[in-house]
Design a protein around this motif. Structure first.
Motif, PDB file in Angstrom:
ATOM      1  N   LYS A   1     -10.604 -40.256 -24.075  1.00 48.93           N
ATOM      2  CA  LYS A   1     -10.741 -41.703 -24.233  1.00 48.93           C
ATOM      3  C   LYS A   1     -10.596 -42.469 -22.923  1.00 48.93           C
ATOM      4  CE  LYS A   1      -9.121 -41.832 -29.035  1.00 48.93           C
ATOM      5  NZ  LYS A   1      -8.029 -42.267 -29.947  1.00 48.93           N
ATOM      6  N   VAL A   2     -10.046 -41.832 -21.912  1.00 47.70           N
ATOM      7  CA  VAL A   2      -9.816 -42.525 -20.641  1.00 47.70           C
ATOM      8  C   VAL A   2     -10.739 -41.967 -19.565  1.00 47.70           C
ATOM      9  CG1 VAL A   2      -7.411 -42.961 -21.224  1.00 47.70           C
ATOM     10  CG2 VAL A   2      -7.995 -40.935 -19.885  1.00 47.70           C
ATOM     11  N   LYS A   3     -10.999 -42.780 -18.561  1.00 45.03           N
ATOM     12  CA  LYS A   3     -11.797 -42.318 -17.431  1.00 45.03           C
ATOM     13  C   LYS A   3     -10.912 -41.437 -16.562  1.00 45.03           C
ATOM     14  CE  LYS A   3     -14.672 -43.795 -13.576  1.00 45.03           C
ATOM     15  NZ  LYS A   3     -15.242 -44.947 -12.816  1.00 45.03           N
ATOM     16  N   ALA A   4     -11.299 -40.194 -16.442  1.00 44.29           N
ATOM     17  CA  ALA A   4     -10.473 -39.230 -15.710  1.00 44.29           C
ATOM     18  C   ALA A   4     -10.535 -39.487 -14.206  1.00 44.29           C
ATOM     19  CB  ALA A   4     -10.934 -37.812 -16.004  1.00 44.29           C
ATOM     20  N   ALA A   5      -9.390 -39.323 -13.557  1.00 42.70           N
ATOM     21  CA  ALA A   5      -9.354 -39.395 -12.102  1.00 42.70           C
ATOM     22  C   ALA A   5     -10.145 -38.232 -11.520  1.00 42.70           C
ATOM     23  CB  ALA A   5      -7.904 -39.341 -11.614  1.00 42.70           C
ATOM     24  N   LYS A   6     -10.661 -38.416 -10.335  1.00 42.80           N
ATOM     25  CA  LYS A   6     -11.433 -37.353  -9.694  1.00 42.80           C
ATOM     26  C   LYS A   6     -10.574 -36.106  -9.521  1.00 42.80           C
ATOM     27  CE  LYS A   6     -14.633 -36.562  -5.877  1.00 42.80           C
ATOM     28  NZ  LYS A   6     -15.227 -37.106  -4.640  1.00 42.80           N
ATOM     29  N   HIS A   7     -11.124 -34.963  -9.869  1.00 45.94           N
ATOM     30  CA  HIS A   7     -10.464 -33.656  -9.754  1.00 45.94           C
ATOM     31  C   HIS A   7      -9.201 -33.562 -10.607  1.00 45.94           C
ATOM     32  CE1 HIS A   7     -13.299 -32.880  -6.600  1.00 45.94           C
ATOM     33  NE2 HIS A   7     -12.794 -33.803  -5.823  1.00 45.94           N
ATOM     34  N   LEU A   8      -9.166 -34.275 -11.724  1.00 48.98           N
ATOM     35  CA  LEU A   8      -7.975 -34.241 -12.578  1.00 48.98           C
ATOM     36  C   LEU A   8      -7.742 -32.841 -13.141  1.00 48.98           C
ATOM     37  CD1 LEU A   8      -6.617 -36.687 -15.116  1.00 48.98           C
ATOM     38  CD2 LEU A   8      -7.228 -34.422 -15.962  1.00 48.98           C
ATOM     39  N   CYS A   9      -6.500 -32.388 -13.041  1.00 52.04           N
ATOM     40  CA  CYS A   9      -6.096 -31.118 -13.639  1.00 52.04           C
ATOM     41  C   CYS A   9      -4.654 -31.237 -14.100  1.00 52.04           C
ATOM     42  CB  CYS A   9      -6.229 -29.974 -12.628  1.00 52.04           C
ATOM     43  SG  CYS A   9      -5.822 -28.350 -13.316  1.00 52.04           S
ATOM     44  N   LEU A  10      -4.403 -30.930 -15.363  1.00 50.29           N
ATOM     45  CA  LEU A  10      -3.066 -31.027 -15.923  1.00 50.29           C
ATOM     46  C   LEU A  10      -2.559 -29.642 -16.312  1.00 50.29           C
ATOM     47  CD1 LEU A  10      -3.490 -34.106 -18.320  1.00 50.29           C
ATOM     48  CD2 LEU A  10      -2.751 -34.091 -15.924  1.00 50.29           C
ATOM     49  N   ASN A  11      -1.301 -29.391 -16.010  1.00 50.44           N
ATOM     50  CA  ASN A  11      -0.631 -28.166 -16.426  1.00 50.44           C
ATOM     51  C   ASN A  11       0.319 -28.539 -17.559  1.00 50.44           C
ATOM     52  OD1 ASN A  11       0.483 -25.633 -16.647  1.00 50.44           O
ATOM     53  ND2 ASN A  11       1.831 -25.863 -14.878  1.00 50.44           N
ATOM     54  N   VAL A  12      -0.012 -28.107 -18.772  1.00 49.26           N
ATOM     55  CA  VAL A  12       0.753 -28.480 -19.962  1.00 49.26           C
ATOM     56  C   VAL A  12       1.463 -27.249 -20.508  1.00 49.26           C
ATOM     57  CG1 VAL A  12       0.632 -29.386 -22.310  1.00 49.26           C
ATOM     58  CG2 VAL A  12      -0.854 -30.333 -20.522  1.00 49.26           C
ATOM     59  N   ASN A  13       2.761 -27.366 -20.728  1.00 49.04           N
ATOM     60  CA  ASN A  13       3.556 -26.287 -21.309  1.00 49.04           C
ATOM     61  C   ASN A  13       4.248 -26.783 -22.573  1.00 49.04           C
ATOM     62  OD1 ASN A  13       3.992 -23.627 -19.488  1.00 49.04           O
ATOM     63  ND2 ASN A  13       3.516 -25.384 -18.194  1.00 49.04           N
ATOM     64  N   PHE A  14       4.269 -25.925 -23.600  1.00 47.28           N
ATOM     65  CA  PHE A  14       4.906 -26.252 -24.866  1.00 47.28           C
ATOM     66  C   PHE A  14       6.177 -25.429 -25.042  1.00 47.28           C
ATOM     67  CE2 PHE A  14       0.247 -26.365 -25.616  1.00 47.28           C
ATOM     68  CZ  PHE A  14       0.094 -27.732 -25.817  1.00 47.28           C
ATOM     69  N   PRO A  15       7.284 -26.071 -25.420  1.00 50.86           N
ATOM     70  CA  PRO A  15       8.481 -25.276 -25.760  1.00 50.86           C
ATOM     71  C   PRO A  15       8.226 -24.479 -27.029  1.00 50.86           C
ATOM     72  CG  PRO A  15       8.817 -27.580 -26.340  1.00 50.86           C
ATOM     73  CD  PRO A  15       7.494 -27.518 -25.624  1.00 50.86           C
ATOM     74  N   SER A  16       8.842 -23.345 -27.139  1.00 45.08           N
ATOM     75  CA  SER A  16       8.646 -22.489 -28.310  1.00 45.08           C
ATOM     76  C   SER A  16       9.707 -22.820 -29.360  1.00 45.08           C
ATOM     77  CB  SER A  16       8.722 -21.013 -27.928  1.00 45.08           C
ATOM     78  OG  SER A  16       8.442 -20.197 -29.044  1.00 45.08           O
ATOM     79  N   VAL A  17       9.548 -23.981 -29.970  1.00 43.23           N
ATOM     80  CA  VAL A  17      10.470 -24.419 -31.021  1.00 43.23           C
ATOM     81  C   VAL A  17       9.664 -25.004 -32.166  1.00 43.23           C
ATOM     82  CG1 VAL A  17      12.361 -24.898 -29.414  1.00 43.23           C
ATOM     83  CG2 VAL A  17      10.720 -26.722 -29.987  1.00 43.23           C
ATOM     84  N   ASP A  18      10.326 -25.193 -33.291  1.00 43.20           N
ATOM     85  CA  ASP A  18       9.688 -25.805 -34.433  1.00 43.20           C
ATOM     86  C   ASP A  18       9.211 -27.218 -34.080  1.00 43.20           C
ATOM     87  OD1 ASP A  18      10.111 -27.554 -37.169  1.00 43.20           O
ATOM     88  OD2 ASP A  18       9.380 -25.529 -37.576  1.00 43.20           O
ATOM     89  N   GLU A  19       8.091 -27.607 -34.679  1.00 38.23           N
ATOM     90  CA  GLU A  19       7.511 -28.927 -34.400  1.00 38.23           C
ATOM     91  C   GLU A  19       8.525 -30.052 -34.574  1.00 38.23           C
ATOM     92  OE1 GLU A  19       4.196 -31.833 -36.440  1.00 38.23           O
ATOM     93  OE2 GLU A  19       3.995 -29.660 -36.685  1.00 38.23           O
TER      94      GLU A  19
END
Length: 267
Positions: free
Chosen positions: A168-186
Motif C-alpha cells: 500500500k505504500v511507495k517503497a523506498a529505493k532498494h528497500l529490504c526488510l529482515n523480519v523475524n517471528f518469535p516462536s510463541v503462540d499468537e
C-alpha cells in the motif's frame, strides 16, 4: 490518448506480481505457509532451490549449469525448483520466468532465526537482498524454530499484515526488510517492533571426529552470544515476544569511519 488512459486503468486493476523464494528448499513447510499467507494479495510465482541451501549467503553458481523444473506446491500457484542457490533463484526468476521485475520479492519463511549476525550468512536474506539490489522491494521472513513441525500460525498472520502494508505504500529505493517471528503462540505476541541489528555472534568451535575409515573430519558447533544490551535490537524484541523488523542494505560502507579516515589520513 484515450487508449493510453484505458491502459493505465487496466494496469491499476492488475494484481501485483509477488516472487517467493527461500533457502530451505521448494518443498519446505515454511515456504508453503508463506504462500498461503499472501496468495490473495497478488499473483504468486515461486522459484526456490531444489534442496536446502541454508548458510549459502550471497553465493551464485558459476561454472555449472542451472536447471529449472516446474513443481506443484499449491493449486493455482506457479512454482519452479532451481538447482542453484537462493540468489540464483531470484536472478533466474526475473530473467527467464517473469521476464520483468516483480512488484515484491518475499523470501522464507525460514526455519530458524536470522537476527543479528545471521543476516550475513543467511541464504534467505541474501535472496531478499539480491532483489533489493535490482530495486525490487523485498522482505525476508524467519521463524525462531528449526523444527519441520513448527507452528507457523502467528508467523502467517503477521507476514500478511506486513506484506499488505508494503503493497500500500511507495517503497523506498532498494528497500529490504529482515523480519523475524518469535516462536510463541499468537496470543503471546506483543506486536511489531522496528529494530536495529543486534551486536551478537557465535563463539564457534570445530569438533574433531574420525570417520569409519579413521580419517579426521570437523563438525562446526557454536554458542550464540549476545553482547548488545540495547532494548532497540532485534534480539531484544524477539526475547520479549515482538515481531522484529530490521531494514537492511547491501551498501557495507562504514560512513562514520570513512569521514574519520578522510580527516586523519593524508595520501
Amino acid at each position: 490518448m484515450a487508449k493510453t488512459s484505458r491502459s493505465r486503468k487496466t494496469s491499476k486493476r492488475e494484481k501485483p506480481v509477488i516472487l517467493i523464494t527461500n533457502d530451505d528448499g521448494v518443498m519446505a513447510p515454511g515456504i508453503r505457509h508463506l504462500i498461503e499467507a499472501v496468495k490473495d494479495l497478488g499473483k504468486i510465482i515461486v522459484v526456490a532451490p531444489d534442496k536446502p541451501q541454508s548458510g549459502m549467503g550471497h553465493a551464485i553458481t558459476i561454472g555449472f549449469p542451472l536447471r529449472l523444473q516446474p513443481v506443484k506446491i499449491l493449486e493455482d500457484v506457479e512454482a519452479w525448483s532451481c538447482s542453484g542457490t537462493p540468489v540464483d533463484c531470484v536472478k533466474l526468476a526475473v530473467d527467464k520466468i517473469l521476464h520483468r521485475k516483480p512488484d515484491l520479492c518475499l523470501s522464507g519463511i525460514n526455519h530458524g532465526a536470522n537476527h543479528s549476525i545471521n543476516v550475513i550468512y543467511s541464504g534467505t536474506m541474501s535472496a531478499a537482498i539480491e532483489a533489493s539490489i535490482e530495486n525490487i522491494p523485498s522482505i525476508g521472513f524467519s521463524l525462531l524454530n528449526y523444527s519441520l513441525e513448527a507452528d507457523f500460525t502467528a508467523a502467517k498472520k503477521y507476514a500478511k499484515i506486513i506484506v499488505e502494508k508494503m503493497l500500500k505504500v511507495k517503497a523506498a529505493k532498494h528497500l529490504c526488510l529482515n523480519v523475524n517471528f518469535p516462536s510463541v503462540d499468537e496470543s503471546l505476541i506483543n506486536g511489531i517492533k522496528v529494530c536495529r541489528q543486534a551486536y551478537a555472534k557465535y563463539e564457534e568451535d570445530f569438533n574433531e571426529r574420525n570417520d569409519p575409515s579413521g580419517k579426521k573430519y570437523y563438525w562446526l558447533t557454536g554458542e550464540f552470544v549476545n553482547m548488545d544490551k540495547g532494548k532497540d535490537t532485534d534480539v531484544w524484541a524477539l526475547e520479549n515476544n515482538y515481531v522484529s523488523v530490521v531494514p537492511v542494505q547491501f551498501d557495507l560502507t562504514n560512513y562514520t569511519l570513512k569521514t574519520q579516515l578522510e580527516k586523519s589520513l593524508k595520501w
